[in-house]
Design a protein around this motif. Sequence first.
Motif, PDB file in Angstrom:
ATOM      1  N   THR A 128      23.017  -1.004 -25.951  1.00 53.07           N
ATOM      2  CA  THR A 128      21.898  -1.744 -26.537  1.00 53.07           C
ATOM      3  C   THR A 128      20.610  -1.600 -25.731  1.00 53.07           C
ATOM      4  O   THR A 128      19.532  -1.380 -26.302  1.00 53.07           O
ATOM      5  CB  THR A 128      22.281  -3.226 -26.687  1.00 53.07           C
ATOM      6  N   PRO A 129      20.604  -1.725 -24.324  1.00 53.29           N
ATOM      7  CA  PRO A 129      19.337  -1.587 -23.579  1.00 53.29           C
ATOM      8  C   PRO A 129      18.799  -0.175 -23.520  1.00 53.29           C
ATOM      9  O   PRO A 129      17.698   0.042 -23.009  1.00 53.29           O
ATOM     10  CB  PRO A 129      19.704  -2.086 -22.165  1.00 53.29           C
ATOM     11  N   VAL A 130      19.572   0.803 -24.000  1.00 56.91           N
ATOM     12  CA  VAL A 130      19.128   2.190 -23.878  1.00 56.91           C
ATOM     13  C   VAL A 130      17.862   2.431 -24.686  1.00 56.91           C
ATOM     14  O   VAL A 130      16.928   3.131 -24.258  1.00 56.91           O
ATOM     15  CB  VAL A 130      20.262   3.140 -24.313  1.00 56.91           C
ATOM     16  N   GLY A 131      17.772   1.802 -25.858  1.00 57.25           N
ATOM     17  CA  GLY A 131      16.605   2.016 -26.723  1.00 57.25           C
ATOM     18  C   GLY A 131      15.302   1.580 -26.071  1.00 57.25           C
ATOM     19  O   GLY A 131      14.353   2.387 -25.953  1.00 57.25           O
ATOM     20  N   PRO A 132      15.175   0.311 -25.611  1.00 53.93           N
ATOM     21  CA  PRO A 132      13.923  -0.094 -24.943  1.00 53.93           C
ATOM     22  C   PRO A 132      13.606   0.728 -23.712  1.00 53.93           C
ATOM     23  O   PRO A 132      12.442   1.037 -23.450  1.00 53.93           O
ATOM     24  CB  PRO A 132      14.179  -1.570 -24.582  1.00 53.93           C
ATOM     25  N   ASN A 133      14.652   1.085 -22.929  1.00 52.70           N
ATOM     26  CA  ASN A 133      14.388   1.900 -21.737  1.00 52.70           C
ATOM     27  C   ASN A 133      13.844   3.271 -22.114  1.00 52.70           C
ATOM     28  O   ASN A 133      12.956   3.814 -21.447  1.00 52.70           O
ATOM     29  CB  ASN A 133      15.663   2.052 -20.915  1.00 52.70           C
ATOM     30  N   LYS A 135      12.091   3.909 -24.785  1.00 51.97           N
ATOM     31  CA  LYS A 135      10.696   3.710 -25.197  1.00 51.97           C
ATOM     32  C   LYS A 135       9.780   3.585 -23.977  1.00 51.97           C
ATOM     33  O   LYS A 135       8.684   4.158 -23.936  1.00 51.97           O
ATOM     34  CB  LYS A 135      10.588   2.443 -26.048  1.00 51.97           C
ATOM     35  N   LYS A 136      10.231   2.831 -22.973  1.00 48.09           N
ATOM     36  CA  LYS A 136       9.429   2.664 -21.758  1.00 48.09           C
ATOM     37  C   LYS A 136       9.216   3.994 -21.061  1.00 48.09           C
ATOM     38  O   LYS A 136       8.105   4.328 -20.632  1.00 48.09           O
ATOM     39  CB  LYS A 136      10.146   1.675 -20.832  1.00 48.09           C
ATOM     40  N   GLN A 137      10.289   4.778 -20.932  1.00 45.01           N
ATOM     41  CA  GLN A 137      10.165   6.081 -20.279  1.00 45.01           C
ATOM     42  C   GLN A 137       9.261   7.012 -21.082  1.00 45.01           C
ATOM     43  O   GLN A 137       8.494   7.805 -20.520  1.00 45.01           O
ATOM     44  CB  GLN A 137      11.546   6.698 -20.089  1.00 45.01           C
ATOM     45  N   GLU A 138       9.345   6.923 -22.426  1.00 43.94           N
ATOM     46  CA  GLU A 138       8.460   7.758 -23.243  1.00 43.94           C
ATOM     47  C   GLU A 138       6.995   7.389 -23.021  1.00 43.94           C
ATOM     48  O   GLU A 138       6.124   8.267 -22.938  1.00 43.94           O
ATOM     49  CB  GLU A 138       8.834   7.580 -24.716  1.00 43.94           C
TER      50      GLU A 138
END
Length: 447
Positions: A128-133, A135-138
């Motif tokens: 689940t936290p992979v998506g926001p991370n 986005k942040k890295q992008e």
Amino acid sequence: SGHMVKQLEKQMKDRAALLEESKQFIQQMETISSLSQRIAQLETTINPTPQTTAAISQHKRLLEKAKNRLQEISGSISTLNASKEGLALQDMVNEWFQETLTFKRTSAQLEVLNTRMEEIDAAFAEFTPVGPNLKKQEREIQVTENAYQTLLNHLAQAKLQQKNIEMRSTTINLVTEPIYPLAAVGSKRKLIILLAFFACLFFIVTAFLIVEWLDKTIRDKHRAAYLTGIPVIGAYPGPLGLKYRGYAKEIHRKASAHICNLLTPNLPVEGQAVISLVSSDSQEGKSHVAVLLKTYWEDLGFKVAYVSHGVDFNPASKDFVKATSMANVLPTDITSQADIVLIEWPAFSENTIPSALARSAHAYIYVVKSTRAWKDRDVEFLKVLKQQAPTTPVQLCLNWTDKTTLEEFTGLLPPYSKWRIGWYKLLQMELTTEKNVNLEKPANKKR
């Protein structure tokens, strides 16, 4: 009766056999239930392996054997219990067997599905936290990429400008060949240090000059005359150190001699002389100066009367304020036969001198400590005294001075060592003097 016994014994044997078959029936049912549950677990495995497939086949074979054995036991029980109840029992056993198999299989599948559900929930919690991370890295990558693109644009503009300068510089003609220095240019470190030294010296001297200009401490003869505006008649030292205590009497005698000699022109040729000692505040040293002056004049043969306020007269009384002559205030039994009368008046900060008494004095000695400042109130006190006795000279006497200041009045004081004599000459700027030469020839000595 014997036949009945045999029949009963046969029935009892049949009943015991029936119990034994029932026991084996229950064991086979437990075996079938266990094998069915295990097969259900193996068949619902997520990722089956060859070992899993082989285990399933083996368990199915064992299950088939258990079923056949169960059928045999069931037939034996039916034979032993050949009745309507036996037939009903056979149907009931088959139905119970089917339901038991179905329940065990369903329970095994439910357990496997629950385990799978837990695995799926754990996977959801992990990813689940992979998506926001992501986005942040992008976004970080995008910011870095934009900065890099900006740098590239600036670099391209700089390169274009460099090429432009190179293109334009090709049209410049060299008129004078460049000349390179043969030696390195000297450092200005010494000049900077010298300038810093003179700057610090200038600031230090300026600071001292400003302090000296603003300072109103009396200190010495010249500052006292400048600050007070009246002549300085002499000075007395403060506490002498251990080195000069043996010469204290001579030092005080010389200081008193200088003051008395300068006071001589103020003394009348005939009659009694009145010398008044005044100060701005108490504890300035009037009593000390009066005792030393009295001692010196008495050594010269004068009769001196020392009269002090609070002892010989009361300056806070009505008679003192309204006095018109010295006879109204001073005790005649002390002053009538004296050649010189030394009067110690109270400090101006405590009491003022009546104008009639102020004009009766032949000279005023204004005693002041050299360690304090000359203040505006001192100026006012001196101004009032001059208004009361405009024709009477007022002279300043410094008290609590250092030995160097005292020597400005008395000259060199003991002890007379070579070092002190040389230092005194240096202070007096006596730089090129010669030793005294006795021009007279000494008398011939008798042999």
